[in-house]
Each structure stands twice: as structure tokens, then as C-alpha cells.
Design a protein around this motif. Structure first.
Motif, PDB file in Angstrom:
ATOM      1  N   TYR A 332      50.627   5.197  13.040  1.00  0.00           N
ATOM      2  CA  TYR A 332      49.213   5.013  12.719  1.00  0.00           C
ATOM      3  C   TYR A 332      49.003   3.882  11.720  1.00  0.00           C
ATOM      4  O   TYR A 332      48.001   3.162  11.779  1.00  0.00           O
ATOM      5  CB  TYR A 332      48.633   6.321  12.175  1.00  0.00           C
ATOM      6  N   LEU A 333      49.940   3.699  10.816  1.00  0.00           N
ATOM      7  CA  LEU A 333      49.818   2.626   9.831  1.00  0.00           C
ATOM      8  C   LEU A 333      49.762   1.260  10.512  1.00  0.00           C
ATOM      9  O   LEU A 333      49.109   0.334  10.014  1.00  0.00           O
ATOM     10  CB  LEU A 333      50.981   2.682   8.841  1.00  0.00           C
ATOM     11  N   ASP A 334      50.419   1.119  11.660  1.00  0.00           N
ATOM     12  CA  ASP A 334      50.346  -0.141  12.400  1.00  0.00           C
ATOM     13  C   ASP A 334      48.915  -0.431  12.857  1.00  0.00           C
ATOM     14  O   ASP A 334      48.483  -1.588  12.899  1.00  0.00           O
ATOM     15  CB  ASP A 334      51.274  -0.100  13.617  1.00  0.00           C
ATOM     16  N   LEU A 335      48.171   0.618  13.214  1.00  0.00           N
ATOM     17  CA  LEU A 335      46.777   0.434  13.625  1.00  0.00           C
ATOM     18  C   LEU A 335      45.910   0.046  12.432  1.00  0.00           C
ATOM     19  O   LEU A 335      44.946  -0.711  12.580  1.00  0.00           O
ATOM     20  CB  LEU A 335      46.251   1.710  14.278  1.00  0.00           C
ATOM     21  N   HIS A 336      46.246   0.563  11.265  1.00  0.00           N
ATOM     22  CA  HIS A 336      45.542   0.161  10.043  1.00  0.00           C
ATOM     23  C   HIS A 336      45.739  -1.335   9.794  1.00  0.00           C
ATOM     24  O   HIS A 336      44.784  -2.049   9.442  1.00  0.00           O
ATOM     25  CB  HIS A 336      46.082   0.979   8.870  1.00  0.00           C
ATOM     26  N   ILE A 337      46.960  -1.813   9.993  1.00  0.00           N
ATOM     27  CA  ILE A 337      47.238  -3.245   9.849  1.00  0.00           C
ATOM     28  C   ILE A 337      46.441  -4.038  10.879  1.00  0.00           C
ATOM     29  O   ILE A 337      45.845  -5.080  10.567  1.00  0.00           O
ATOM     30  CB  ILE A 337      48.751  -3.506  10.002  1.00  0.00           C
ATOM     31  N   LEU A 338      46.416  -3.547  12.125  1.00  0.00           N
ATOM     32  CA  LEU A 338      45.664  -4.218  13.185  1.00  0.00           C
ATOM     33  C   LEU A 338      44.182  -4.319  12.826  1.00  0.00           C
ATOM     34  O   LEU A 338      43.551  -5.366  13.041  1.00  0.00           O
ATOM     35  CB  LEU A 338      45.836  -3.462  14.501  1.00  0.00           C
ATOM     36  N   ALA A 339      43.616  -3.251  12.280  1.00  0.00           N
ATOM     37  CA  ALA A 339      42.202  -3.269  11.904  1.00  0.00           C
ATOM     38  C   ALA A 339      41.930  -4.360  10.872  1.00  0.00           C
ATOM     39  O   ALA A 339      40.909  -5.060  10.939  1.00  0.00           O
ATOM     40  CB  ALA A 339      41.787  -1.904  11.363  1.00  0.00           C
ATOM     41  N   HIS A 340      42.834  -4.525   9.912  1.00  0.00           N
ATOM     42  CA  HIS A 340      42.662  -5.584   8.914  1.00  0.00           C
ATOM     43  C   HIS A 340      42.774  -6.963   9.558  1.00  0.00           C
ATOM     44  O   HIS A 340      42.031  -7.888   9.190  1.00  0.00           O
ATOM     45  CB  HIS A 340      43.695  -5.430   7.799  1.00  0.00           C
ATOM     46  N   GLN A 341      43.680  -7.118  10.493  1.00  0.00           N
ATOM     47  CA  GLN A 341      43.824  -8.416  11.151  1.00  0.00           C
ATOM     48  C   GLN A 341      42.566  -8.783  11.934  1.00  0.00           C
ATOM     49  O   GLN A 341      42.123  -9.934  11.918  1.00  0.00           O
ATOM     50  CB  GLN A 341      45.050  -8.387  12.068  1.00  0.00           C
ATOM     51  N   ILE A 342      41.972  -7.790  12.609  1.00  0.00           N
ATOM     52  CA  ILE A 342      40.721  -8.046  13.334  1.00  0.00           C
ATOM     53  C   ILE A 342      39.598  -8.363  12.353  1.00  0.00           C
ATOM     54  O   ILE A 342      38.781  -9.262  12.586  1.00  0.00           O
ATOM     55  CB  ILE A 342      40.361  -6.832  14.205  1.00  0.00           C
ATOM     56  N   ALA A 343      39.550  -7.623  11.245  1.00  0.00           N
ATOM     57  CA  ALA A 343      38.519  -7.871  10.234  1.00  0.00           C
ATOM     58  C   ALA A 343      38.631  -9.287   9.682  1.00  0.00           C
ATOM     59  O   ALA A 343      37.616  -9.987   9.521  1.00  0.00           O
ATOM     60  CB  ALA A 343      38.634  -6.849   9.106  1.00  0.00           C
ATOM     61  N   ILE A 344      39.839  -9.725   9.398  1.00  0.00           N
ATOM     62  CA  ILE A 344      40.038 -11.073   8.856  1.00  0.00           C
ATOM     63  C   ILE A 344      39.577 -12.121   9.859  1.00  0.00           C
ATOM     64  O   ILE A 344      38.877 -13.083   9.507  1.00  0.00           O
ATOM     65  CB  ILE A 344      41.518 -11.284   8.475  1.00  0.00           C
ATOM     66  N   ASN A 355      39.014 -21.355   3.917  1.00  0.00           N
ATOM     67  CA  ASN A 355      40.057 -22.036   3.126  1.00  0.00           C
ATOM     68  C   ASN A 355      41.440 -21.416   3.265  1.00  0.00           C
ATOM     69  O   ASN A 355      42.267 -21.516   2.351  1.00  0.00           O
ATOM     70  CB  ASN A 355      39.686 -22.066   1.629  1.00  0.00           C
ATOM     71  N   GLY A 356      41.713 -20.763   4.377  1.00  0.00           N
ATOM     72  CA  GLY A 356      43.035 -20.189   4.561  1.00  0.00           C
ATOM     73  C   GLY A 356      43.231 -19.707   5.979  1.00  0.00           C
ATOM     74  O   GLY A 356      42.266 -19.447   6.704  1.00  0.00           O
ATOM     75  N   SER A 357      44.486 -19.566   6.374  1.00  0.00           N
ATOM     76  CA  SER A 357      44.797 -19.028   7.694  1.00  0.00           C
ATOM     77  C   SER A 357      44.691 -17.508   7.652  1.00  0.00           C
ATOM     78  O   SER A 357      44.727 -16.900   6.571  1.00  0.00           O
ATOM     79  CB  SER A 357      46.213 -19.434   8.098  1.00  0.00           C
ATOM     80  N   PRO A 358      44.570 -16.861   8.815  1.00  0.00           N
ATOM     81  CA  PRO A 358      44.539 -15.390   8.822  1.00  0.00           C
ATOM     82  C   PRO A 358      45.751 -14.772   8.128  1.00  0.00           C
ATOM     83  O   PRO A 358      45.614 -13.781   7.407  1.00  0.00           O
ATOM     84  CB  PRO A 358      44.509 -15.053  10.317  1.00  0.00           C
ATOM     85  N   GLU A 359      46.923 -15.360   8.312  1.00  0.00           N
ATOM     86  CA  GLU A 359      48.125 -14.802   7.701  1.00  0.00           C
ATOM     87  C   GLU A 359      48.094 -14.970   6.186  1.00  0.00           C
ATOM     88  O   GLU A 359      48.493 -14.063   5.441  1.00  0.00           O
ATOM     89  CB  GLU A 359      49.365 -15.480   8.283  1.00  0.00           C
ATOM     90  N   GLU A 360      47.624 -16.114   5.707  1.00  0.00           N
ATOM     91  CA  GLU A 360      47.536 -16.331   4.255  1.00  0.00           C
ATOM     92  C   GLU A 360      46.568 -15.344   3.614  1.00  0.00           C
ATOM     93  O   GLU A 360      46.854 -14.778   2.542  1.00  0.00           O
ATOM     94  CB  GLU A 360      47.081 -17.770   3.977  1.00  0.00           C
ATOM     95  N   ILE A 361      45.434 -15.136   4.265  1.00  0.00           N
ATOM     96  CA  ILE A 361      44.436 -14.207   3.717  1.00  0.00           C
ATOM     97  C   ILE A 361      44.961 -12.774   3.771  1.00  0.00           C
ATOM     98  O   ILE A 361      44.746 -11.983   2.841  1.00  0.00           O
ATOM     99  CB  ILE A 361      43.110 -14.349   4.487  1.00  0.00           C
ATOM    100  N   TYR A 362      45.684 -12.434   4.842  1.00  0.00           N
ATOM    101  CA  TYR A 362      46.266 -11.094   4.941  1.00  0.00           C
ATOM    102  C   TYR A 362      47.259 -10.854   3.811  1.00  0.00           C
ATOM    103  O   TYR A 362      47.217  -9.823   3.131  1.00  0.00           O
ATOM    104  CB  TYR A 362      46.954 -10.913   6.291  1.00  0.00           C
ATOM    105  N   ARG A 363      48.165 -11.792   3.607  1.00  0.00           N
ATOM    106  CA  ARG A 363      49.206 -11.598   2.588  1.00  0.00           C
ATOM    107  C   ARG A 363      48.619 -11.580   1.179  1.00  0.00           C
ATOM    108  O   ARG A 363      49.194 -10.981   0.272  1.00  0.00           O
ATOM    109  CB  ARG A 363      50.273 -12.680   2.724  1.00  0.00           C
ATOM    110  N   ALA A 364      47.457 -12.203   0.997  1.00  0.00           N
ATOM    111  CA  ALA A 364      46.792 -12.144  -0.309  1.00  0.00           C
ATOM    112  C   ALA A 364      46.098 -10.804  -0.528  1.00  0.00           C
ATOM    113  O   ALA A 364      45.787 -10.437  -1.667  1.00  0.00           O
ATOM    114  CB  ALA A 364      45.781 -13.279  -0.428  1.00  0.00           C
ATOM    115  N   GLY A 365      45.859 -10.066   0.555  1.00  0.00           N
ATOM    116  CA  GLY A 365      45.168  -8.779   0.443  1.00  0.00           C
ATOM    117  C   GLY A 365      43.674  -8.907   0.234  1.00  0.00           C
ATOM    118  O   GLY A 365      43.014  -7.936  -0.157  1.00  0.00           O
TER     119      GLY A 365
END
Length: 605
Positions: A332-344, A355-365
Motif C-alpha cells: 500500500y505504501l507504493d500507492l501512497h508514493i504513486l499518489a504523490h508522483q501524480i500530485a507533483i 523550477n524543478g523536475s518531478p524527481e527533484e521536487i519529490y526528493r525535496a518532499g
């Protein structure tokens, strides 16, 4: 003379006879009268399941139910709420009861209080022993006066430990210190058992969702009539109680406008005027089992702004994508990560993030500024069923099955950390939780929020996050407040089943639109038709209500008055500082609006 015995008529004979009489028979109905429930709450099955989780062939499980309690310095009783661990092993929703389950003998014993004839006239009475035996799935029923002696004598003639939930719940004061009394394993065992719902439990949660859906629909049918958040809460509660669901699984959250940025807003007392959206998070209980449903919707017959619709569409996409991936063995935690990726991705497309890539913004939280909580949680006897702390112990305790082992992930270790908050991410949205299994019921409740306080105090001052947040674009979305959509989902052998039927998306909006059309006034909505007698005989400025849609007069400058003070665009005259409407017989009908707000100084004489 003895009467003739009634002739037995077999089903096939009945069918053939009716066929000969040219009657159409499709179904046979059998009516059964019973003095006890045909399907009891499966308490005995639950007790056996808990014993399996304990991996104990001998022992005694002892649980006290919730006692009668009174408010401090008062003779008024506190609202009764049964202890959920007790209910899981008993199905009993009565006060002052106790329960004991002998694992080796497979005997479930219920202890009930004796009926006090002097109090029945005031408070009614509980079950008699015979009634309790008929209603509940137990083997024996005794009075509570014997429970202490029963538990005290049990270890003298039986092998195994006595399992209690907490040290302060021992049947006899001080017994928790006895070497054969265990107060550590039982809660973990019951938690593990409660994660998987049987068919009876699923039916109760489904029923709770059906009633909750009706209540949400009632809100949508009436939302255009309401002036205050309190009215939303009132009609929701009314609809639930009318269906027999007197208790809510949690306090109603009826948050309009910016209030929706507070996750657990429960004041529900502010006016709706000037607000764009409402986030209604509300669900009833049915026989102690919870529902948990959230719907976000516009407070008008259409989307109040493009920003509101954009955020709603983004959250709906987050939910749809996550629900589609629910199945056994999914982490289920993987789906939580997916939800954040879609949100970003969505917030980048809208320009709120930049001012950033999706991965940069994700890793910054940084996405946690807008989606701070977990994707969902277990639901059952509690709305947040089974505490996270206990579940995190599952992978560490040897008493549990290998099926409860920590779920594997398609992401690298610790990849979840930027978007994970241990205080806000409840099980199964945590790295220690087992993979999803058939019979689990979880919520899926993504959301996007614009908490001005959190943004201004935590994220915008931070150099880590502020560089990714476009403040100019963000300001346009603050009035949206927040959008959350939540459903209760049963994990099945092949995937999932959505137990929540409350309208959402286009169905939800169409209900509001249909009511808007049906209740649309024939005249301009800006004209007040009823008001107390005022300065000009019929209406007063104090009763003017700003229309939800500006009238044509408010969309363009008011015309200059001529010598007769008559308006060339409508049948109005100016009296003092007020525009008034006159009918053909020159009688005052309605006050339109004060020239203080309608007319600029250049348009008046």
C-alpha cells in the motif's frame, strides 16, 4: 371425531398444480419465524481466530466490556461506547459485561449484570441470561457477580496463561503481576485477526456505507438552500438517524472554503457565503462498524472557478489511479508514493510548482505541503482500524504468520521517506505493514490542500521548498481551500470492490445542477421578495442578500440619472441614496441595492 392430518404438499406438486392453473411461478418464498437472530455476530469464530494468532492451544482470554460511567461532578451518564476489542470477541453492545474464552475447551462465556428492578423504570434493562444466549454467539451465560471467582479459580485447574489486553484490565486487582498472566500478546493477536474481515463484518461495513451514501446525497440535494456549515452537518446526521444509524464513526467535518485546508475541521459553524467549495468528510456506524467517506463539491450549481475544477480533477485522478492498482500482495505504501508522483505532475502542469523536475521536487518532499497525510488506512470497528504502533510490531513478533511479513516494494529502500510522515501516515501506509490481503478493507483518500498557515510558516520560509513553489500562481488557488475524495475499498481475490456508493464526479455535480434548475427563481435572484417593513414601506437595506450570480446591473456601470431620476435601462427610480424598483401601478416592490455599493460618485447626481 379426530381431525384429519394436514396433507403435505411438496414443492414439485405445488409447481405442477399452479402450472395447470396457468399461473406463472418463478420463485418460491419461505417465511420463517424465529425468536433469535438467524445470523449472529460470529464471536466464536473470532475467538478461534485470535487463538490461532496467539499460537496457543491452551489458555484463557479475558476481556471486560465498557462500564457505565458518569460525567465528572454530574449524575449524567457518559455516552456509551463499547470497547472494540471486547465487541470483536463477543458481539455484545451492552454495558458492564465481561467475556472469557477457554482456548483448549473452545468455550466462550459471557458474563452479564443482574437486572436491578429498582432502576428498570428509569433506564430500562439489559438482557436476561436466556435472551443473551439467544442473541449472542456464546456457549455459556453467567452473571458478572461470578466473574472474579471464575478467573481466580481457572489457573488452579487448567494449564496455560491468562491473556488480558492491558495490565489495568485484570479481573482481580494485582493479578496482572501473576507469572501466568500475559498482557503483551493479546492486543497484537486481535489486531492481526481484525485486519481480515469476514463476510459478516463486510456486510456491516457495506450497510454503514449505504446509509452514509444516502446522507451524502441528501446534502447534495439541499446544498444550494443552505447558508451555514451547521446546516450541512444537521441534514447529514438527520439522514443517518432516520435510517437507524444513531452514531457517527467520527465527528462530521463540514469544511467550506479555506476551512477545508484543516484536515479535521469540526467547528462546522461558519457561513457559506463567498465560499467556493465544501469538503464533507462524514460516515456513520452500523452495529459498531464504521464507514469513512469524503466528498468535495462546489457550493453552487457549477464549478465556481477553473482553479476549483482543476484541483478536483487532479485529486480524482490520484484516487482513480490508486484504486485501480489495489489487489492482494500489493504494498500500500507504493500507492501512497504513486499518489504523490501524480500530485507533483499535476501541480507542475498548473504552475503551482516550478523550477524543478518531478524527481527533484519529490526528493525535496515539497509535495507534502499540499498532500500532508497518508493515502488511507484500515477501517472496521474503528474508523482508523488498528493502531499503527501495534501493526509496526507485526514484523518483529514471532507469534504471527509469515503472511504478515513486511511487504516487498518495487521502489528502492527508503524511497518513501520524503513523502512519509509517521504521525500522519496510518497503517497500511507505512513500511512495516504487510502486503494487502483478500478481506482487508482500506480507505483511499488523496487530497490537495492550500493551508495558508502551513505554507507561510513551514514551506515558503524554507529554501529547500520555496524555490519550487510559485507564489503568484499559488495565490489563485488559496480560496479553493482543499479537496479530498475518499472511498472504502474491499480487497478481493482478483482485485477490489468499492463499498462506497456516495455520488462523486459528474454524478455529484449533476445532482447539484438538477436542483439548481428545479429551484431557479423566475425573477432575477438579486431581487429580495420578502423582507421586514423598512424605510420605504416594504424592504430595508439590512435584509439585502448579495446574489450568487451578479445581476446585469452589477456587471456594468449604473446609468446616469436624468431629471426625473429615472433609469433608462430598467424601471427604477432613485430615492435618496437608494435605487428602488417600481411596478406599473407605481407601488414599491423590492429594494435592489444601495448606491454606496452599486453606483460610483461619477454616476450619480
Amino acid at each position: 371425531m379426530a381431525s384429519a392430518a394436514p396433507q403435505e404438499l411438496k414443492a414439485t406438486e405445488l409447481y405442477n398444480r399452479l402450472q395447470n392453473e396457468q399461473q406463472v411461478v418463478k420463485d418460491f418464498w419461505v417465511h420463517i419465524d424465529s425468536s433469535s437472530p438467524l445470523e449472529k455476530y460470529p464471536a466464536k469464530q473470532h475467538a478461534q481466530r485470535v487463538a490461532q494468532k496467539l499460537k496457543a492451544s491452551k489458555g484463557l482470554i479475558y476481556l471486560p466490556g465498557a462500564p457505565t460511567e458518569y460525567e465528572e461532578d454530574s449524575d449524567q451518564p457518559k455516552p456509551f461506547r463499547q470497547r472494540r476489542y471486547f465487541y470483536y470477541l463477543s458481539g455484545v453492545n451492552e454495558t458492564d459485561c465481561h467475556l472469557a474464552y477457554d482456548i483448549n475447551e473452545d468455550t466462550l462465556t459471557l458474563f452479564i449484570p443482574k437486572i436491578d428492578p429498582t432502576t428498570v423504570i428509569w433506564n430500562g434493562r439489559g438482557s436476561t441470561r436466556a435472551e443473551a444466549f439467544d442473541k449472542y454467539d456464546v456457549d455459556e451465560v453467567h452473571f458478572t457477580t461470578s466473574v472474579s471467582n471464575f478467573v481466580k479459580a481457572w489457573p488452579l485447574s487448567h494449564e496455560g496463561d491468562i491473556y488480558i489486553l492491558h495490565p489495568d484490565q485484570a479481573a482481580i486487582p494485582g493479578q496482572e503481576k501473576h507469572p501466568r498472566v500475559d498482557h503483551e500478546k493479546l492486543q497484537l493477536a486481535i489486531n492481526s485477526a481484525r485486519m481480515i474481515k469476514d463476510s459478516h463484518e463486510i456486510g456491516l461495513i457495506r450497510k454503514a456505507n449505504e446509509i452514509t451514501a444516502k446522507a451524502h446525497r441528501e446534502v447534495l440535494l439541499n446544498i444550494l438552500k443552505f447558508k451555514n456549515e451547521s446546516q450541512v452537518e444537521a441534514i447529514f446526521l438527520d439522514a443517518c438517524v432516520a435510517e437507524g444509524a444513531k452514531h457517527q464513526a467520527y465527528e462530521v467535518i463540514a469544511a467550506s472554503g479555506v476551512n477545508a485546508s484543516t484536515l479535521h475541521y469540526i467547528k462546522n459553524d461558519e457561513p457559506l457565503k463567498g465560499r467556493q467549495m465544501m469538503c464533507l468528510d462524514a460516515g456513520c456506524e452500523w452495529e459498531c462498524y464504521a464507514s469513512d467517506v469524503t466528498r468535495s463539491f462546489p457550493l453552487s450549481g457549477s464549478w465556481p472557478s477553473k482553479e476549483a475544477k482543476q484541483i478536483y480533477d487532479l485529486v480524482q485522478t490520484m484516487q482513480n489511479c490508486c484504486i485501480k492498482r489495489l489487489a492482494p500482495r500489493v504494498r500500500y505504501l507504493d500507492l501512497h508514493i504513486l499518489a504523490h508522483q501524480i500530485a507533483i505532475g499535476g501541480l507542475l502542469a498548473l504552475g503551482i510548482l516550478h523550477n524543478g523536475s518531478p524527481e527533484e521536487i519529490y526528493r525535496a518532499g515539497t509535495s507534502r505541503a499540499f498532500f500532508p497525510h497518508g493515502l488511507g488506512h484500515h477501517i472496521g470497528l474503528e474508523v482508523h482500524d488498528i493502531g499503527q504502533r501495534e501493526l509496526m510490531s507485526l514484523s518483529e513478533d514471532e507469534i504471527f504468520d509469515s503472511s504478515n511479513a513486511q511487504a516487498s516494494s518495487k521502489y528502492s529502500p527508503n524511497y518513501h521517506l520524503p513523502v512519509f510522515n509517521s504521525g500522519l501516515c496510518l497503517s497500511p501506509t507505512d513500511p512495516q505493514s504487510p502486503a494487502l490481503e483478500e478481506g482487508m478493507i482500506v480507505t483511499v483518500e488523496p487530497g490537495i490542500y492550500f493551508s495558508l498557515y502551513a505554507l507561510e510558516t513551514l514551506y515558503l520560509p524554507s529554501p529547500v521548498h520555496s524555490k519550487y513553489i510559485n507564489k503568484d500562481v499559488l495565490s489563485r488557488y488559496i480560496p479553493v481551500g482543499g479537496v479530498r475524495i475518499e472511498d472504502d475499498i474491499l480487497i478481493t481475490a482478483r482485485g477490489y470492490q468499492n463499498l462506497t456508493t456516495a455520488p462523486k464526479g459528474e454524478e455529484m455535480l449533476n445532482i447539484i445542477k438538477s436542483e439548481a434548475k428545479r429551484n431557479a427563481p423566475e425573477k432575477d435572484a438579486s431581487i429580495t421578495t420578502t423582507a421586514p417593513v423598512g424605510r420605504f414601506g416594504k424592504s430595508s437595506l439590512e435584509t439585502f442578500v448579495e446574489p450568487s450570480q451578479p445581476s446585469p446591473l452589477m456587471q456594468k456601470p449604473a446609468p446616469r440619472m436624468r431629471g426625473t431620476d429615472a433609469c433608462r435601462y430598467c424601471r427604477t427610480r432613485k430615492v435618496g441614496n437608494t435605487m428602488i424598483l417600481w411596478t406599473s401601478n407605481d407601488l414599491l416592490e423590492h429594494l435592489l441595492i444601495s448606491t454606496v455599493t452599486m453606483l460610483s460618485p461619477s454616476n450619480t447626481r
